[in-house]
Scaffold this motif. Structure first.
Motif, PDB file in Angstrom:
ATOM      1  N   THR A  27       7.431  -3.899  40.870  1.00 26.30           N
ATOM      2  CA  THR A  27       6.573  -2.739  41.253  1.00 26.30           C
ATOM      3  C   THR A  27       7.355  -1.389  41.117  1.00 26.30           C
ATOM      4  OG1 THR A  27       7.568  -2.969  43.766  1.00 26.30           O
ATOM      5  CG2 THR A  27       5.512  -4.018  43.473  1.00 26.30           C
ATOM      6  N   LEU A  28       8.611  -1.456  41.342  1.00 21.83           N
ATOM      7  CA  LEU A  28       9.244  -0.101  40.634  1.00 21.83           C
ATOM      8  C   LEU A  28       9.201   0.157  39.321  1.00 21.83           C
ATOM      9  CD1 LEU A  28      12.521  -0.156  43.003  1.00 21.83           C
ATOM     10  CD2 LEU A  28      10.626   1.497  43.129  1.00 21.83           C
ATOM     11  N   THR A  29       9.094  -0.710  38.454  1.00 25.14           N
ATOM     12  CA  THR A  29       8.728  -0.743  37.153  1.00 25.14           C
ATOM     13  C   THR A  29       7.466  -0.082  36.883  1.00 25.14           C
ATOM     14  OG1 THR A  29      10.523  -2.455  36.471  1.00 25.14           O
ATOM     15  CG2 THR A  29       9.027  -1.758  34.807  1.00 25.14           C
ATOM     16  N   ILE A  30       6.408  -0.561  37.549  1.00 24.35           N
ATOM     17  CA  ILE A  30       5.299  -0.253  37.208  1.00 24.35           C
ATOM     18  C   ILE A  30       5.036   1.233  37.663  1.00 24.35           C
ATOM     19  CG2 ILE A  30       2.821  -0.567  38.093  1.00 24.35           C
ATOM     20  CD1 ILE A  30       3.175  -3.624  38.323  1.00 24.35           C
ATOM     21  N   LEU A  31       5.527   1.462  38.915  1.00 20.97           N
ATOM     22  CA  LEU A  31       5.350   2.862  39.365  1.00 20.97           C
ATOM     23  C   LEU A  31       6.051   3.855  38.347  1.00 20.97           C
ATOM     24  CD1 LEU A  31       6.228   1.947  43.186  1.00 20.97           C
ATOM     25  CD2 LEU A  31       3.947   2.781  42.306  1.00 20.97           C
ATOM     26  N   MET A  32       7.224   3.633  38.041  1.00 21.04           N
ATOM     27  CA  MET A  32       8.099   4.627  37.386  1.00 21.04           C
ATOM     28  C   MET A  32       7.697   4.637  35.890  1.00 21.04           C
ATOM     29  SD  MET A  32      11.811   4.862  38.767  1.00 21.04           S
ATOM     30  CE  MET A  32      12.323   2.910  38.752  1.00 21.04           C
ATOM     31  N   GLU A  33       7.542   3.371  35.147  1.00 20.10           N
ATOM     32  CA  GLU A  33       7.266   3.270  33.837  1.00 20.10           C
ATOM     33  C   GLU A  33       5.668   3.373  33.483  1.00 20.10           C
ATOM     34  OE1 GLU A  33       9.673   3.588  31.898  1.00 20.10           O
ATOM     35  OE2 GLU A  33      11.349   3.167  33.397  1.00 20.10           O
ATOM     36  N   LEU A  34       4.998   2.840  34.076  1.00 21.06           N
ATOM     37  CA  LEU A  34       3.448   2.628  33.952  1.00 21.06           C
ATOM     38  C   LEU A  34       2.623   3.968  34.442  1.00 21.06           C
ATOM     39  CD1 LEU A  34       1.257   0.963  32.538  1.00 21.06           C
ATOM     40  CD2 LEU A  34       0.982  -0.337  34.684  1.00 21.06           C
ATOM     41  N   LEU A  35       3.073   4.296  35.745  1.00 22.32           N
ATOM     42  CA  LEU A  35       2.347   5.247  36.327  1.00 22.32           C
ATOM     43  C   LEU A  35       3.084   6.484  36.413  1.00 22.32           C
ATOM     44  CD1 LEU A  35       1.014   2.912  39.329  1.00 22.32           C
ATOM     45  CD2 LEU A  35      -0.028   3.740  37.253  1.00 22.32           C
TER      46      LEU A  35
END
Length: 255
Positions: A27-35
């Motif tokens: 989830t942290l990867t999605i929040l920082m890298e994707l979003l």
């Protein structure tokens, strides 16, 4: 498409968090890298999903009687662990507001390597309950779970992995019952974490709500499976190995 990927990732993270741990790596990867959220806002927003995940998992475990249907002595011990861990988490949440987590992340990746070795050496310790072993002395219980609480309140990522290791290898809990206690601990202290991050205006509520939906459903369905399936402990052990290997690869990449 980005939001759809975020929802699917949250659903997967909810299942991983409930059965093993370290779903926040997803989830942290999605929040920082994707979003593209800043690190501090991603940390705060992630706690909304973790809270929803914990509520879903706690409800499913409670409904299956995995906390209430225990001897009185065992219930008192579990509540003691919950309280000590949550007190430590209050300290960790405070530290997260005043200290950079860069050093902790560096230390975290080496802890993962140690944890993988611990998992692979004598796996029977993870799969066969050691109920004949004496309970931990109170002073050791206080130290271990207070420190775990500080870590969980501070950075959250990896908390489930380390909590399960202490519960299974030191406190001699069966792995699914250890997961029950872990989910309750994380749910309680995350209520405070969400309140603090919201007070500091470090939560993106629109994205947080989306992630929360996925993690709520993932946590509930996985806990429901884990509470009733006879081989859930074996699956949890295998998933834990996969999660740690993936976390190690991510932590040390690029080499």
């Amino acid at each position: 498409m980005d939001y759809f990927i975020a929802l699917v990732g949250a659903l997967l993270a909810g299942g991983i968090n409930t059965l093993s741990g370290n779903g926040s790596a997803i989830t942290l990867t999605i929040l920082m890298e994707l979003l593209g959220l800043p690190a501090d806002v991603a940390n705060g927003t992630n706690r909304v999903g973790v809270l929803a995940n914990g509520i879903g998992g706690t409800y499913a475990f409670q409904k299956a009687g995995r906390f209430t249907d225990q001897p009185e002595a065992k219930k008192r011990e579990m509540w003691r662990i919950v309280i000590i861990s949550c007190v430590g988490a209050c300290v960790g949440i405070y530290l997260s507001l005043i200290i950079s987590n860069a050093a902790y992340k560096s230390f975290f990746r080496y802890l993962l390597v140690v944890m993988l070795l611990v998992l692979l050496i004598k796996p029977k310790r993870w799969l066969v309950p050691q109920e004949n072993k004496p309970p931990l002395p109170l002073w050791i219980t206080v130290i271990l779970f207070f420190l775990l609480g500080i870590y969980g309140g501070f950075i959250q990522m990896g908390m489930g992995v380390f909590f399960l290791a202490v519960m299974v290898l030191a406190a001699h809990y069966e792995i699914i019952q250890a997961n029950v206690v872990k989910v309750i601990v994380v749910t309680i202290y995350t209520v405070l974490a969400v309140a603090v991050f919201a007070w500091q205006d470090l939560i993106d509520w629109r994205i947080g709500a989306l992630m929360a939906l996925g993690q709520l459903v993932g946590g509930y369905l996985t806990a429901r499976f884990a509470a009733t399936h006879p081989k859930a402990g074996l699956y949890a052990y295998r998933l834990l190995i996969v999660v740690i290997i993936g976390a190690i690869a991510k932590a040390f990449w690029p080499f």
